[in-house]
Design a protein around this motif. Structure first.
Motif, PDB file in Angstrom:
ATOM      1  N   PHE A   1       2.668   1.382  -9.485  1.00 17.02           N
ATOM      2  CA  PHE A   1       2.466   1.568  -8.042  1.00 17.02           C
ATOM      3  C   PHE A   1       1.205   0.852  -7.562  1.00 17.02           C
ATOM      4  O   PHE A   1       1.167   0.338  -6.441  1.00 17.02           O
ATOM      5  CB  PHE A   1       2.431   3.062  -7.684  1.00 17.02           C
ATOM      6  N   GLY A   2       0.181   0.811  -8.406  1.00 18.25           N
ATOM      7  CA  GLY A   2      -1.026   0.048  -8.056  1.00 18.25           C
ATOM      8  C   GLY A   2      -0.680  -1.422  -7.856  1.00 18.25           C
ATOM      9  O   GLY A   2      -1.153  -2.068  -6.905  1.00 18.25           O
ATOM     10  N   ILE A   3       0.177  -1.945  -8.731  1.00 14.60           N
ATOM     11  CA  ILE A   3       0.583  -3.354  -8.615  1.00 14.60           C
ATOM     12  C   ILE A   3       1.443  -3.558  -7.359  1.00 14.60           C
ATOM     13  O   ILE A   3       1.273  -4.542  -6.625  1.00 14.60           O
ATOM     14  CB  ILE A   3       1.343  -3.812  -9.890  1.00 14.60           C
ATOM     15  N   LEU A   4       2.363  -2.603  -7.103  1.00 12.64           N
ATOM     16  CA  LEU A   4       3.201  -2.708  -5.895  1.00 12.64           C
ATOM     17  C   LEU A   4       2.339  -2.711  -4.635  1.00 12.64           C
ATOM     18  O   LEU A   4       2.589  -3.459  -3.690  1.00 12.64           O
ATOM     19  CB  LEU A   4       4.198  -1.547  -5.830  1.00 12.64           C
ATOM     20  N   MET A   5       1.309  -1.882  -4.656  1.00 10.55           N
ATOM     21  CA  MET A   5       0.394  -1.835  -3.505  1.00 10.55           C
ATOM     22  C   MET A   5      -0.328  -3.180  -3.378  1.00 10.55           C
ATOM     23  O   MET A   5      -0.482  -3.715  -2.281  1.00 10.55           O
ATOM     24  CB  MET A   5      -0.616  -0.707  -3.711  1.00 10.55           C
ATOM     25  N   MET A   6      -0.741  -3.718  -4.509  1.00 12.56           N
ATOM     26  CA  MET A   6      -1.472  -4.987  -4.494  1.00 12.56           C
ATOM     27  C   MET A   6      -0.623  -6.113  -3.910  1.00 12.56           C
ATOM     28  O   MET A   6      -1.088  -6.866  -3.058  1.00 12.56           O
ATOM     29  CB  MET A   6      -1.907  -5.330  -5.920  1.00 12.56           C
TER      30      MET A   6
END
Lengths: 250, 314
Positions: free
Chosen positions: B86-91
Motif C-alpha cells: 500500500f505504501g508503494i501504491l500510494m507512492m
C-alpha cells in the motif's frame, strides 16, 4: 485564481454555511494543536494542560521532547546481567552487557538505522526519567529490592517513602517492562543455560561544556548510575524468545 | 474578504502538484522504512514486542488499530508485506485516496504495536497522512491521472465544491502542521541558554545516539563559527518561517534553507527518516507554478539532449 480550476458555479448560501462550519473546525483544531506544542503561556494556562491533553491524546499528540532542545544533551547507557546456570555447573553471575554500546556499534555510519537499534537507549531514557522523578529516599530503596520482593511490596515501600504515587506507578510500569526485556535479552544472549534472575542498571552522563571541547571528552565523563535490584527472570512466549534470539545472535 | 476566502476554498483545488510530490515521498518513506526493518520485524513490532505491553496499553488507542497486536507468525508477515504494497501504491498514485487511507491504517496499526520505537517523524507522518486522506493527491504525476487521461474522468462521488473545500482545508492543516512544528521548536530554542549562546548544535553531535560518524567529524564539530552558524541559522529559519513564506523570493530562500537544515540533521545526526518526512511535507509549500516550471525545464532538457534520454532508457 485556483491552481487547479474547477468548472463549477459559486456555492449556494447553505453550502457556504457548511464551508464556514468546516473552516471553523479547522481553526479550532489548529489552535488547540498550536497551544499543545507551544511553551507555557497565559493562553495555554487558560485552556489548561489537562484539557489540551484530552483532545490531542492519543492521535494528535506530539511529544514536546521532539522540539525541546534540552532533551539531547545527555548520553545514556542500559546494561544487563543475569544469574545463569549452564548444564550441571553452579549458577553464575554473568558480566554486565552494555546494550546501548551494542546498538551504537550497529548504527555506526548508518544514516537510516533500523528502529530496533533504539530500544535500549529508549529504555535507558525512560528508566532514568522515572528514577529522577522519584524522591532521593525512594531512589535508595530501588537497588535494595531482591528476587523475593514482590512488585506490590516494592510499590508500597516506595509510596511510604514519598508522596508521589503517579511517579511510583510510572516507575513500576517501566521497571516491569525493563525486567521483561532484560530477561528475554538474557535468555537469548546466554542461551546455553537457564536464566534464573536478571539485573539491570541505567546510566546518564552530560556532554562537557562547549568551552571545554578541546580538553574534555564525553568518553571521559563518568555515568551517574541507577542500579535496580535482582528480579526473577521472565520467560515469555516461545515466539517472543525466538524473535529475541534472531536479533541478539544475528 | 469572506467571499474571497469562500471562493478560494470552494472554486478549485490548490497545491495539487506539491501534494503529489508529498504523496510520492511519504509513500516511499513508509515502504522503505518497512523494508529497512524487515529482518527485525518480529523483534520490533511482532511477537518480540510483547514486553512493551505495560506501557503501550497506557495509551487509549482505538481497538480497530490492533491488527498487528493480534496476528503473529506468517499472518504478521503478510500484514507487514501488505503495508509495504500500500505504501508503494500510494507512492505511484494508484487508487490514491484508498491507498493513502489503507497505508495510514496499516502504518498506524504497526505503530500502535510498539510505540516505544516511534520517533518525532512518526507523529508528523500520522497527522499529515490523516489530512492526506482528504486531499486530491493523485491529480498529477500518478497512475490515476494517466488512467484518467486514457479513459476520461469518472463522475465524482461528492459535489465538486465540497470536495474542493475538504481538499483545501486539509492542505491548510498540513501547512499549519509543518509551520507549527518549526515555530514551536523555535520558541523552545529561544528560551534555552545554549541556543542563545550559539552552541546548542554541538551537544547532540557529541552523544553516541546522534553521532553516526563518531569522531570522524569532531574537528568540524569543534569549530566555533560552524557550530554558532548552524545554531543561529536553525533558530532564525524556524522562527521566521511563516513570515518568509509570504513573499515568493523569501519563500524560496526559506525552503532552500529548511531543506538544507533537514538534510544536515539527517546526514550528520543519523536521523534521515525524520528529515525525509519533514522535507516531504515542506514540498507542499512549493507553488504549483514552480513545480510546473521545473517539470517543463526537465522536459525541455530531455528533449534538447536526446542522447541522454536514450542512455537513461538503457
Amino acid at each position: 485564481m485556483p491552481d487547479s480550476p474547477v468548472d463549477e458555479a459559486p456555492p449556494r448560501p447553505w453550502q457556504k454555511w457548511i464551508v464556514a462550519v468546516l473552516g471553523l473546525l479547522v481553526v479550532v483544531h489548529s489552535i488547540l494543536l498550536t497551544l499543545w506544542l507551544a511553551p507555557a503561556s497565559p493562553i495555554r494556562d487558560l485552556v489548561g494542560s489537562r484539557g489540551l491533553a484530552s483532545y490531542v491524546d492519543p492521535y494528535f499528540e506530539q511529544s514536546a521532547d521532539s522540539v525541546d532542545p534540552d532533551a539531547q544533551y545527555v548520553d545514556e547507557s542500559f546494561q544487563v546481567r543475569a544469574l545463569v546456570q549452564s548444564n550441571t555447573a553452579k549458577p553464575k553471575v554473568t558480566h554486565w552487557v552494555d546494550l546501548t554500546a551494542e546498538e551504537d556499534h550497529r548504527m555506526r555510519f548508518d544514516l537510516d538505522p533500523a528502529r530496533v537499534h533504539v530500544i535500549a537507549r529508549r529504555l535507558a531514557t525512560n528508566l532514568n526519567g522515572v528514577m529522577f522523578a522519584l524522591d532521593p529516599q525512594q531512589r535508595e530503596i530501588v537497588p535494595l529490592s531482591k528476587v523475593s520482593t514482590l512488585p506490590s511490596k516494592l510499590q508500597a515501600r516506595l509510596n511510604a517513602a514519598g508522596s508521589n504515587p503517579i511517579a511510583v506507578q510510572n516507575f513500576m510500569a517501566y521497571s516491569q517492562m525493563a525486567t521483561q526485556f532484560a530477561s528475554l535479552y538474557a535468555a537469548a544472549k546466554w542461551n546455553g543455560g537457564d536464566v534464573y534472575q536478571v539485573q539491570f542498571k541505567v546510566g546518564r552522563r552530560t556532554v562537557p561544556p562547549f568551552a571545554k571541547r578541546h580538553t574534555d571528552k564525553l568518553a571521559d565523563v563518568h555515568y551517574l548510575w541507577f542500579a535496580f535490584g535482582w528480579r526473577p527472570a521472565f520467560h515469555g512466549s516461545y515466539d517472543a524468545r525466538s524473535a529475541f534470539n534472531s536479533y541478539v545472535n544475528n | 474578504m469572506i467571499a474571497r476566502a469562500l471562493d478560494w476554498l470552494t472554486l478549485g483545488k490548490h497545491s495539487t502538484y506539491g501534494l503529489a510530490v508529498t504523496r510520492m515521498i511519504l509513500g516511499f518513506i513508509v515502504a522503505s522504512q518497512l523494508a529497512v526493518n524487515w529482518s527485525d520485524r518480529s523483534y520490533t513490532w511482532g511477537d518480540g514486542a510483547g514486553w512493551t505491553e505495560t506501557v503501550r496499553n497506557s495509551k487509549s488507542w482505538p481497538a480497530f488499530l490492533g491488527l498487528f497486536k493480534q496476528v503473529s507468525g506468517p499472518a504478521f508477515d503478510v500484514a507487514y508485506l501488505v503495508t509495504i504494497v500500500f505504501g508503494i501504491l500510494m507512492m505511484i498514485g494508484l487508487y490514491t485516496r484508498a491507498s493513502t487511507f489503507m497505508t495510514l491504517f496499516l502504518w498506524m496499526s504497526l505503530y500502535v504495536a510498539n510505540p516505544f520505537v516511534g520517533s518525532g517523524g512518526d507523529a508528523v507522518l500520522r497527522m499529515v497522512m490523516l489530512y492526506m486522506c482528504f486531499v486530491d493527491a493523485g491529480q498529477h504525476w500518478s497512475v490515476d491521472s494517466r488512467l484518467r487521461g486514457r479513459r476520461g474522468a469518472i463522475k465524482p462521488l461528492m459535489p465538486v465544491w465540497f470536495s474542493a473545500t475538504l481538499h483545501n482545508l486539509a492542505t491548510i492543516l498540513i501547512i499549519h502542521q509543518v509551520v507549527m512544528v518549526y515555530v514551536a521548536s523555535a520558541f523552545w530554542k529561544v528560551q534555552s541558554p545554549v541556543w542563545k549562546g550559539g552552541t546548542a548544535v554541538y551537544y547532540p553531535l557529541q552523544t553516541l545516539a546522534y553521532s553516526p560518524w563518531h569522531d570522524w567529524l569532531h574537528p568540524v564539530y569543534a569549530t566555533g563559527p560552524i557550530i554558532a552558524g548552524a545554531t543561529y541559522t536553525a533558530i532564525v529559519v524556524q522562527l521566521f518561517f511563516p513570515v518568509l513564506l509570504i513573499y515568493r523570493p523569501t519563500r524560496v530562500v526559506a525552503l532552500i534553507m529548511i531543506t538544507g537544515m533537514h538534510l544536515g540533521i539527517g546526514i550528520f545526526m543519523g536521523i534521515l527518516y525524520f528529515s525525509l518526512v519533514m522535507i516531504a511535507v515542506d514540498m507542499i509549500l512549493v507553488s504549483d507554478k514552480s513545480w510546473i516550471r521545473a517539470f517543463e525545464w526537465v522536459n525541455s532538457r530531455r528533449k534538447a539532449n536526446p542522447v541522454d534520454e536514450e542512455s537513461l532508457r538503457i
